[in-house]
Scaffold this motif. Structure first.
Motif, PDB file in Angstrom:
ATOM      1  N   TYR A  39       0.801  -1.219   0.000  1.00  0.00           N
ATOM      2  CA  TYR A  39       0.000   0.000   0.000  1.00  0.00           C
ATOM      3  C   TYR A  39       0.835   1.272   0.000  1.00  0.00           C
ATOM      4  CZ  TYR A  39      -3.375   3.480   1.553  1.00  0.00           C
ATOM      5  OH  TYR A  39      -4.142   4.601   1.652  1.00  0.00           O
ATOM      6  N   HIS A  40       2.025   1.229   0.583  1.00  0.00           N
ATOM      7  CA  HIS A  40       2.834   2.440   0.739  1.00  0.00           C
ATOM      8  C   HIS A  40       3.784   2.710  -0.425  1.00  0.00           C
ATOM      9  CE1 HIS A  40       1.353   3.174   4.752  1.00  0.00           C
ATOM     10  NE2 HIS A  40       1.495   1.893   4.998  1.00  0.00           N
ATOM     11  N   ASP A  41       3.816   1.856  -1.440  1.00  0.00           N
ATOM     12  CA  ASP A  41       4.691   2.068  -2.589  1.00  0.00           C
ATOM     13  C   ASP A  41       4.180   3.222  -3.445  1.00  0.00           C
ATOM     14  OD1 ASP A  41       6.301  -0.009  -1.823  1.00  0.00           O
ATOM     15  OD2 ASP A  41       5.514  -1.439  -3.285  1.00  0.00           O
ATOM     16  N   PRO A  42       5.083   3.926  -4.128  1.00  0.00           N
ATOM     17  CA  PRO A  42       4.637   5.018  -5.010  1.00  0.00           C
ATOM     18  C   PRO A  42       3.826   4.463  -6.180  1.00  0.00           C
ATOM     19  CG  PRO A  42       6.975   4.589  -5.312  1.00  0.00           C
ATOM     20  CD  PRO A  42       6.536   3.755  -4.155  1.00  0.00           C
ATOM     21  N   ARG A  43       2.978   5.323  -6.745  1.00  0.00           N
ATOM     22  CA  ARG A  43       2.170   4.937  -7.893  1.00  0.00           C
ATOM     23  C   ARG A  43       2.930   5.144  -9.195  1.00  0.00           C
ATOM     24  NH1 ARG A  43      -3.447   7.441  -5.643  1.00  0.00           N
ATOM     25  NH2 ARG A  43      -3.694   5.866  -4.057  1.00  0.00           N
ATOM     26  N   TYR A  44       3.771   6.184  -9.227  1.00  0.00           N
ATOM     27  CA  TYR A  44       4.575   6.514 -10.402  1.00  0.00           C
ATOM     28  C   TYR A  44       5.947   6.921  -9.895  1.00  0.00           C
ATOM     29  CZ  TYR A  44      -0.126   7.001 -12.300  1.00  0.00           C
ATOM     30  OH  TYR A  44      -1.425   6.777 -12.655  1.00  0.00           O
ATOM     31  N   SER A  45       7.004   6.539 -10.603  1.00  0.00           N
ATOM     32  CA  SER A  45       8.335   6.883 -10.124  1.00  0.00           C
ATOM     33  C   SER A  45       9.337   6.856 -11.274  1.00  0.00           C
ATOM     34  CB  SER A  45       8.770   5.884  -9.047  1.00  0.00           C
ATOM     35  OG  SER A  45      10.019   6.236  -8.504  1.00  0.00           O
TER      36      SER A  45
END
Length: 148
Positions: free
Chosen positions: A107-113
């Motif tokens: 859940y805490h991972d970025p959506r775009y990077s």
């Protein structure tokens, strides 16, 4: 993917093309911002709508700086700050390509990077635009960008 790391996960095939590398500079859109990362780690973003001001952490205090058409990190000595003379220098003709959405592991991972030349820009799981480089960073989670 290119020789440098663009993204921190697996992109879906139907997503946008991701960053474009022209020479040694990566160009991409971070939400409504058009951004670039140069080979030396300089990262800057042209804001879609100039912010009325930006809060910059300087000597332990938040200092408001007026009128922000662009934000840049261009020094390990100074925090991220407005770039008043950008004149669209982080934007390709027709706009920059969007980053592909990454498949989060949790859940805490970025959506775009995107990461290039030691700089990282991302849209977090809370939809906050964040860029870091040279020990400094900037973010925006409301109408006012913040530099540190």
């Amino acid at each position: 993917m290119s020789a440098c790391l663009f993204g921190a996960g697996t992109a879906h095939a139907d997503d946008a093309p991701g960053p474009v590398l022209i020479g040694d500079t990566a160009y991409f859109a971070l939400g409504d911002w058009n951004c670039s990362i140069g080979a030396g780690g300089t990262v800057g973003c042209d804001l879609a709508v100039p912010a009325s001001h930006m809060n910059v952490l300087f000597a332990g205090m938040q200092v408001p700086l007026p009128y922000v058409p662009a934000i840049i990190i261009d020094s390990a000595t100074w925090p991220a700050h407005p770039q008043w003379n950008s004149n669209g220098s982080h934007t390709l003709p027709g706009g920059n390509p969007a980053l592909p959405r990454i498949a989060p592991v949790n859940y805490h991972d970025p959506r775009y990077s995107v990461t290039h030349a030691g700089a990282t820009c991302q849209i977090t799981f809370k939809d906050v635009a964040v860029c870091t480089s040279m020990g400094h960073g900037f973010s925006q989670w409301g109408p006012v960008p913040h530099g540190y």
